[in-house]
Design a protein around this motif. Structure first.
Motif, PDB file in Angstrom:
ATOM      1  N   GLY A 108      -1.627  -2.699  10.883  1.00 53.37           N
ATOM      2  CA  GLY A 108      -2.378  -2.510  12.128  1.00 53.37           C
ATOM      3  C   GLY A 108      -2.836  -1.095  12.373  1.00 53.37           C
ATOM      4  O   GLY A 108      -3.440  -0.810  13.406  1.00 53.37           O
ATOM      5  N   SER A 109      -2.549  -0.186  11.435  1.00 54.30           N
ATOM      6  CA  SER A 109      -2.962   1.208  11.605  1.00 54.30           C
ATOM      7  C   SER A 109      -3.856   1.616  10.443  1.00 54.30           C
ATOM      8  O   SER A 109      -3.566   1.307   9.279  1.00 54.30           O
ATOM      9  CB  SER A 109      -1.749   2.134  11.675  1.00 54.30           C
ATOM     10  OG  SER A 109      -2.152   3.495  11.695  1.00 54.30           O
ATOM     11  N   ASP A 110      -4.939   2.297  10.765  1.00 52.83           N
ATOM     12  CA  ASP A 110      -5.837   2.787   9.721  1.00 52.83           C
ATOM     13  C   ASP A 110      -5.369   4.112   9.142  1.00 52.83           C
ATOM     14  O   ASP A 110      -5.830   4.527   8.078  1.00 52.83           O
ATOM     15  CB  ASP A 110      -7.261   2.958  10.288  1.00 52.83           C
ATOM     16  CG  ASP A 110      -7.870   1.631  10.695  1.00 52.83           C
ATOM     17  OD1 ASP A 110      -7.481   0.609  10.093  1.00 52.83           O
ATOM     18  OD2 ASP A 110      -8.707   1.610  11.611  1.00 52.83           O
ATOM     19  N   GLN A 111      -4.480   4.780   9.846  1.00 50.05           N
ATOM     20  CA  GLN A 111      -4.045   6.094   9.420  1.00 50.05           C
ATOM     21  C   GLN A 111      -2.654   6.036   8.792  1.00 50.05           C
ATOM     22  O   GLN A 111      -1.752   5.373   9.316  1.00 50.05           O
ATOM     23  CB  GLN A 111      -4.016   7.062  10.618  1.00 50.05           C
ATOM     24  CG  GLN A 111      -5.365   7.263  11.291  1.00 50.05           C
ATOM     25  CD  GLN A 111      -6.364   7.912  10.358  1.00 50.05           C
ATOM     26  OE1 GLN A 111      -6.026   8.777   9.555  1.00 50.05           O
ATOM     27  NE2 GLN A 111      -7.619   7.492  10.459  1.00 50.05           N
ATOM     28  N   PRO A 112      -2.445   6.718   7.662  1.00 49.12           N
ATOM     29  CA  PRO A 112      -1.111   6.750   7.058  1.00 49.12           C
ATOM     30  C   PRO A 112      -0.147   7.554   7.924  1.00 49.12           C
ATOM     31  O   PRO A 112      -0.539   8.441   8.678  1.00 49.12           O
ATOM     32  CB  PRO A 112      -1.354   7.430   5.706  1.00 49.12           C
ATOM     33  CG  PRO A 112      -2.588   8.255   5.899  1.00 49.12           C
ATOM     34  CD  PRO A 112      -3.433   7.504   6.886  1.00 49.12           C
ATOM     35  N   GLN A 143     -18.869  12.097   6.169  1.00 45.62           N
ATOM     36  CA  GLN A 143     -17.726  11.745   6.995  1.00 45.62           C
ATOM     37  C   GLN A 143     -18.164  11.619   8.450  1.00 45.62           C
ATOM     38  O   GLN A 143     -19.264  12.046   8.821  1.00 45.62           O
ATOM     39  CB  GLN A 143     -16.630  12.800   6.883  1.00 45.62           C
ATOM     40  CG  GLN A 143     -17.081  14.201   7.324  1.00 45.62           C
ATOM     41  CD  GLN A 143     -16.028  15.255   7.084  1.00 45.62           C
ATOM     42  OE1 GLN A 143     -14.930  14.959   6.664  1.00 45.62           O
ATOM     43  NE2 GLN A 143     -16.349  16.505   7.341  1.00 45.62           N
ATOM     44  N   THR A 144     -17.302  11.032   9.270  1.00 45.15           N
ATOM     45  CA  THR A 144     -17.555  10.917  10.704  1.00 45.15           C
ATOM     46  C   THR A 144     -17.311  12.264  11.372  1.00 45.15           C
ATOM     47  O   THR A 144     -16.312  12.937  11.099  1.00 45.15           O
ATOM     48  CB  THR A 144     -16.626   9.855  11.322  1.00 45.15           C
ATOM     49  OG1 THR A 144     -16.877   8.606  10.677  1.00 45.15           O
ATOM     50  CG2 THR A 144     -16.886   9.720  12.811  1.00 45.15           C
ATOM     51  N   HIS A 193       2.171   3.144   5.296  1.00 47.36           N
ATOM     52  CA  HIS A 193       0.906   2.564   5.757  1.00 47.36           C
ATOM     53  C   HIS A 193       1.236   1.372   6.652  1.00 47.36           C
ATOM     54  O   HIS A 193       1.214   0.220   6.209  1.00 47.36           O
ATOM     55  CB  HIS A 193       0.064   2.136   4.564  1.00 47.36           C
ATOM     56  CG  HIS A 193      -0.359   3.277   3.693  1.00 47.36           C
ATOM     57  ND1 HIS A 193      -1.549   3.945   3.866  1.00 47.36           N
ATOM     58  CD2 HIS A 193       0.275   3.889   2.649  1.00 47.36           C
ATOM     59  CE1 HIS A 193      -1.646   4.905   2.960  1.00 47.36           C
ATOM     60  NE2 HIS A 193      -0.559   4.894   2.215  1.00 47.36           N
ATOM     61  N   LYS A 239       0.828  -1.202   0.000  1.00 46.79           N
ATOM     62  CA  LYS A 239       0.000   0.000   0.000  1.00 46.79           C
ATOM     63  C   LYS A 239       0.866   1.258   0.000  1.00 46.79           C
ATOM     64  O   LYS A 239       1.809   1.380   0.776  1.00 46.79           O
ATOM     65  CB  LYS A 239      -0.920   0.002   1.223  1.00 46.79           C
ATOM     66  CG  LYS A 239      -2.025   1.033   1.145  1.00 46.79           C
ATOM     67  CD  LYS A 239      -3.018   0.859   2.275  1.00 46.79           C
ATOM     68  CE  LYS A 239      -4.151   1.859   2.149  1.00 46.79           C
ATOM     69  NZ  LYS A 239      -5.129   1.713   3.240  1.00 46.79           N
ATOM     70  N   GLY A 254       4.668  -1.935   5.937  1.00 51.08           N
ATOM     71  CA  GLY A 254       3.444  -2.582   5.479  1.00 51.08           C
ATOM     72  C   GLY A 254       3.693  -3.876   4.746  1.00 51.08           C
ATOM     73  O   GLY A 254       2.826  -4.367   4.020  1.00 51.08           O
TER      74      GLY A 254
END
Length: 822
Positions: free
Chosen positions: A106-110, A794-795, A103, A42, A134
Motif C-alpha cells: 500500500g506504499s509507493d515509497q520504500p 521526474q516530477t 516495501h 520486493k 510486503g
C-alpha cells in the motif's frame, strides 16, 4: 507478451543469461522490448532476519508502546520499541535491522530502517507485521513464527524468496505460434539446436476417445455422463472435454502463484490458476465449468438468438448476437442456455467457486474469424481471445487437457472421472508449400547449404517431402498460420540463419540515387492559401504598376528607390510597387465604396527595388483585415476586428511554415500606429499591426485597417519538410502565477524573453492573462502572468518549483525594478 526466464528454462536447457536470450529472440523476429528482474518479495528482504523476543516491558512514556530486547544472532541483543498489541517475550519474530529496506503493502515509497529514539527510548530496528514485509495485507499485529531456525537466519531463507527475470516481447500479430513459453522455446530450439522438453502426460488415468460425430457422451464413474454436442463445427472445428471430481478449491501453492505473478497474472484459486498457467505455458486457453451448474448435464457448442442476455464474469450484462459462438447447457426449458462466450469470456454463474467439488474442463480449437468478430464487437481483449483470434494449434487441445488435469490433481486433489472426449470431425490439415532451392538462394541473397536448410526447417517442425535435386515440398504444421507461401518458408530459414549473416555483395551497385527535391514553392503557397481561405479570406491579384506618390508616404521604410517604367502609359502606372500596402488598400477602398466593408484579403505578390542601380525583386505575402471580424447572428453579436485577430492568424501561418525560435519587437511606426515585428534567426519575417491614418486617408479610407507583411521569400528558404518529434513528458506540468507591476513602457514581450533567459531548463510556456492600468498605478501597469514548468525526467517538487519562481522574481526586480504583488 511476458515470458518468465525460469519458466522457459523448465522447457529447454538454457545456460545463457537473460540478456543473451533477449538478443537471440530479437534476432529471430521476437523483438525483446525489455528485461526486468522480478522478486517474489520486493526488495528480497535484505537485512531482515529471524529474531527472538527476550524481554518485553511497557514503555514508561507511552501506554501503547513496549520496549523489547531481541536476539538476532549477534553478540548483543537489539533494543527495539514495538507498538504491536501481540508482542510478548519468548516469541520468534521477523526483525528488520538498521539499514534494511522494506516495501510495505500500500506504499509507493520504500521504508529505510534507521536507528532512532521513540519517546526517549532507543530503537535499533523493527519487529515486522505482514504488510510491512510486503508479504500480506494484515496489520493486526507482528508476525509470530513457529520455527526452530536459529536466530539471525535470513528471512529470505525462511520465506523461500526467489527472483526471476521477466522478458517482455513485442509480439507481432503474425506470430501467434509464439504466444506462450512453449512457442518461444520452439524458436530457441531452432537457434540453439537443443531439444524442447515438454512434461510427460502419459498416465493410465486417461482414456481418449475420438468422436465419430458431433455428439458424444462422456463416460463417468459417477453415473451421470455429460453429453457434448457441437452444433457449429465451422466455428468450433475441435472440442475436447474431461471431468474431474472430488477436488478442493483453495489457494494455489506458492510456486504456482509466483509463476503467474512474474508474468503479471493475479492468482484467483488453484483451478483457475492452472488454466491460466497452461494458457501461458502452451498457448492453449482452457476453461473450467462447475459440473453441478451444467443444467441437463449437457454441453452444447452453438449460437443463440440475437439479444439473448448474458452476464459475464465481470458482472456486466451483455446482449449476445446470433453470430457469437456460445458454450451452453441444456437450460430449464430444453433450449440452450449460455454459460460462456466461446474463446472470449466466461459466464458469471457457471464458473468455479470455493464450493466447487467437480469440474468439466474444456480444451478447444475455435475459428479465429469467429472469435475475432465477437471480441471486437464486445470490446473484450482477454488472454484467451488474444490467442484464439490469431490462431491456436489445433493439435494441442488433448495434450493441454492432460497437462492441466494432472496439475489440478497435484494442487487440488480429485480424480479424473471420465475419458477424454475429442470431437474433431474435420481435422485441420497441414499446409503444403512447394519449394525451389533456386528461389531460396535468390530471395536470401546467399547460397545456403542444403543440409542446413533441411535441418533448420526440421527444427521448426516443418517436414520435408518429395525432395529432388532442385525442389521439395514443405509440410508446415497448422499452428504456423503465417507460413503458407514459399516466401514465408524462406523467411523462416533466414530468421534462424540470421539476417546479419548475409554479407553485402562487393559487386552491389545502384543505377540511380534517390532524388531529394527541394521544397516546392507552389505547394507551400497553396498550403498557406488554403489555411487563409479556411479562415474566411479571399485572395487578391493586383497590378505591380502603381502611383509614384504612394512611395513618398512611407519612403523611410522602403528598400532602395522605386523602379521607374521608361515607357509608361499613364502617370498612375509609372513605377513598380515597393510594397503591397497600397495595392491592397485600393481593393479595400473599391469594395468599401460598394458597401462591402467587412473584408479579409490576402495577396502573394512581388515588390521591386532599385538598390544602388541594381534591380531587386522580392516575393511577399500581405494580409488585410477590416470591418467586422464576425457577422451578426441570432446567437452571437457582431464585433470589430481587433489586433489579436490578426496576431492569431499570423501565428497560424508561421506554425504552418514551421518557424521557431522567434523574437518580437515593436513594428515600424512609419507604417503602423502600433504593431509587432517578428524575427527568426535575427531577421524580420513579418510585421503586422494597425496601419497609420496617413496611409489610409490617402485612399479616403476611414475604417481601421489591420495589415501583415510577410517576407515570403525568406520563409520559403527557412521551411524544413522534415517531421520533428519530441517524446511527450510522462511527468505532470505545474502552473504558477505572478502579478508583476512594472513601468508602463515595459511590454509583455520583454517580460517573456527575460523569463526564458532566466529559467531555460524547466520553463515551458509564459502567458499573460490579465493587464491592469488605473489611477492607483501612476505611470505603471500590472501584468498577471502564468508560468508552466515541467521536467522530462521526474516530477517537480515544491522546493524546485519555488527555486525557479524565485529566480524569475529576482530577474524581474533586477531588470525592470518590478514590484511583485502578493
Amino acid at each position: 507478451m511476458k515470458i518468465s526466464y525460469k519458466w522457459l528454462k523448465d522447457l529447454i536447457e538454457i545456460t545463457e543469461t537473460p540478456e543473451e536470450i533477449g538478443k537471440l529472440l530479437t534476432a529471430t523476429g521476437l523483438e525483446v522490448e525489455g528485461i526486468e528482474e522480478i522478486e517474489s518479495i520486493k526488495g528480497g528482504l535484505n537485512g531482515v532476519v529471524i529474531g527472538e523476543v527476550l524481554t518485553c516491558e511497557k514503555h514508561p512514556e507511552a501506554d501503547r508502546l513496549n520496549i523489547t530486547t531481541v536476539d538476532v544472532g549477534i553478540e548483543t541483543p537489539l533494543s527495539i520499541v514495538c507498538g504491536a498489541p501481540n508482542v510478548a517475550a519468548g516469541q520468534k519474530v521477523i526483525v528488520a535491522t538498521v539499514g534494511a529496506v522494506l516495501h510495505p503493502i500500500g506504499s509507493d515509497q520504500p521504508l529505510v530502517l534507521k536507528r532512532s529514539k521513540i519517546r526517549g527510548a532507543v530503537s535499533e530496528g523493527m519487529i515486522c507485521a505482514e504488510d510491512e514485509l510486503g508479504i500480506g495485507t494484515s496489520h493486526d499485529g507482528i508476525l509470530v513464527l513457529d520455527t526452530d531456525l536459529p536466530n539471525g537466519t535470513s528471512a529470505s531463507e525462511y520465506f523461500g524468496t526467489s527472483s526471476d527475470y521477466l522478458i517482455e516481447i513485442g509480439l507481432t500479430p503474425n506470430r501467434a505460434d509464439a504466444a506462450s513459453h512453449f512457442g518461444v522455446a520452439r524458436d530457441l530450439k531452432a537457434v540453439l539446436n537443443r531439444p524442447v522438453n515438454l512434461p510427460n502426460v502419459d498416465n493410465p488415468v486417461f482414456t481418449h476417445k475420438t468422436a465419430e460425430s458431433e455428439v458424444w457422451y462422456m463416460g463417468s464413474d459417477q453415473g451421470s455422463p455429460i453429453q457434448i454436442e457441437v452444433r457449429n463445427t465451422e466455428a468450433c472445428p475441435r472440442y475436447v472435454g474431461l471431468s474431474i471430481s472430488g477436488l478442493t478449491v483453495t489457494e494455489s501453492p506458492a510456486w504456482l502463484k509466483q509463476r503467474l505473478q512474474t508474468i503479471g497474472i493475479r492468482s484467483i484459486n488453484n483451478i483457475v490458476d492452472v488454466t491460466n498457467y497452461i494458457c501461458h505455458e502452451l498457448g492453449q486457453p482452457l476453461h473450467a465449468f462447475d459440473t453441478n451448474k451444467i443444467l441437463g448435464k449437457k454441453v452444447i457448442v452453438t449460437t443463440v438468438p440475437s439479444d439473448t442476455p448474458f452476464f459475464t464474469l465481470d458482472g456486466i450484462e451483455r446482449k449476445i448476437s446470433d453470430t457469437d459462438l456460445m458454450i451452453c447447457n441444456e437450460g430449464t426449458d430444453g433450449n440452450p442456455e449460455p454459460m460462456c462466450i466461446a474463446g472470449v469470456f466466461g459466464g458469471l454463474t457457471s464458473g468455479v467457486t470455493s464450493e466447487t467439488t467437480s469440474i468439466f474442463l474444456e480444451s478447444a480449437y475455435f475459428s479465429p474469424i469467429w472469435v475475432r468478430k465477437t471480441a471486437q464487437r464486445f470490446g473484450l481483449k482477454t488472454d484467451s481471445s488474444f490467442r484464439f483470434e490469431r490462431g491456436t494449434d489445433p493439435n494441442m487441445p488433448v495434450y493441454a487437457l492432460k497437462r492441466a488435469a494432472l496439475l489440478i490433481q497435484e494442487v487440488a486433489g480429485g480424480t479424473v472421472s471420465s475419458e477424454i472426449t475429442d470431437i474433431y470431425p474435420y481435422p485441420v490439415q497441414d499446409f503444403r508449400v512447394e519449394m525451389k532451392y533456386r528461389n531460396i538462394d535468390r530471395l536470401i541473397g546467399k547460397s545456403l547449404d542444403k543440409a542446413f536448410i533441411k535441418s533448420t526447417l526440421t527444427s521448426l517442425d516443418i517436414a520435408i517431402e518429395n525432395e529432388t535435386e532442385t525442389t521439395f515440398t514443405a509440410i508446415v504444421p497448422p499452428y504456423r498460420v503465417d507460413v503458407q507461401r514459399e516466401a514465408d518458408v524462406i523467411e523462416e530459414i533466414l530468421r534462424i540463419y540470421g539476417f546479419g549473416q548475409v554479407e553485402l555483395s562487393e559487386a552491389m551497385s545502384s543505377d540511380f540515387l534517390s532524388d531529394f527535391p527541394l521544397n516546392d514553392p507552389e505547394k507551400l503557397k497553396l498550403r498557406v492559401a488554403e489555411l487563409l481561405v479556411a479562415n474566411g479570406f479571399n485572395e487578391m491579384i493586383n497590378n505591380s504598376l502603381t502611383k509614384p506618390e504612394y512611395q513618398t508616404l512611407n519612403s523611410e521604410s522602403l528598400l532602395g528607390n522605386p523602379v521607374k517604367i521608361l515607357n509608361y502609359l499613364s502617370e498612375d502606372l509609372s513605377v513598380m510597387r515597393q510594397t503591397l500596402i497600397f495595392s491592397g488598400l485600393e481593393v479595400i477602398a473599391y469594395n468599401s465604396n460598394r458597401r462591402q466593408r467587412d473584408l479579409k484579403l490576402f495577396e502573394f505578390g512581388k515588390t521591386y527595388h532599385d538598390v544602388n542601380e541594381k534591380f531587386v525583386e522580392k516575393e511577399r505575402l500581405s494580409i488585410f483585415l477590416t470591418g467586422n471580424f464576425q457577422q451578426e447572428s441570432w446567437f452571437e453579436k457582431s464585433r470589430d476586428v481587433v489586433f489579436h485577430d490578426l496576431a492569431a492568424l499570423v501565428n497560424q501561418v508561421l506554425t504552418a511554415l514551421k518557424i521557431k525560435e522567434i523574437e518580437k519587437q515593436e513594428a515600424d511606426n512609419v507604417i503602423f500606429k502600433y504593431g509587432i515585428t517578428i524575427l527568426a534567426n535575427k531577421k524580420p519575417v513579418v510585421s503586422f499591426g494597425l496601419l497609420q491614418n496617413t496611409l489610409t486617408k490617402k485612399l479616403d479610407i476611414k475604417a481601421q485597417i489591420f495589415f501583415a507583411d510577410f517576407d515570403w521569400e525568406y520563409l520559403l528558404r527557412q521551411y524544413n519538410s522534415a517531421v520533428e518529434y519530441k517524446e511527450v513528458s510522462k511527468f505532470p506540468e505545474v502552473r504558477r502565477d505572478l502579478s508583476v507591476v512594472v513601468d508602463k513602457k515595459i511590454t509583455f514581450e520583454e517580460l517573456r524573453q527575460i523569463a526564458y533567459k532566466t529559467e531555460r531548463q524547466l520553463l515551458r510556456s509564459v502567458n499573460v492573462f490579465d493587464v491592469y492600468e488605473g489611477a492607483n498605478l501612476d505611470g505603471k501597469k500590472s501584468y498577471s502572468i502564468s508560468f508552466i514548468l515541467q521536467e522530462d525526467q521526474q516530477t517537480l517538487t515544491d522546493k524546485v518549483i519555488d527555486k525557479s519562481m524565485q529566480k524569475l522574481i529576482s530577474a524581474y526586480e533586477r531588470e525592470f525594478e518590478a514590484v511583485i504583488r502578493k
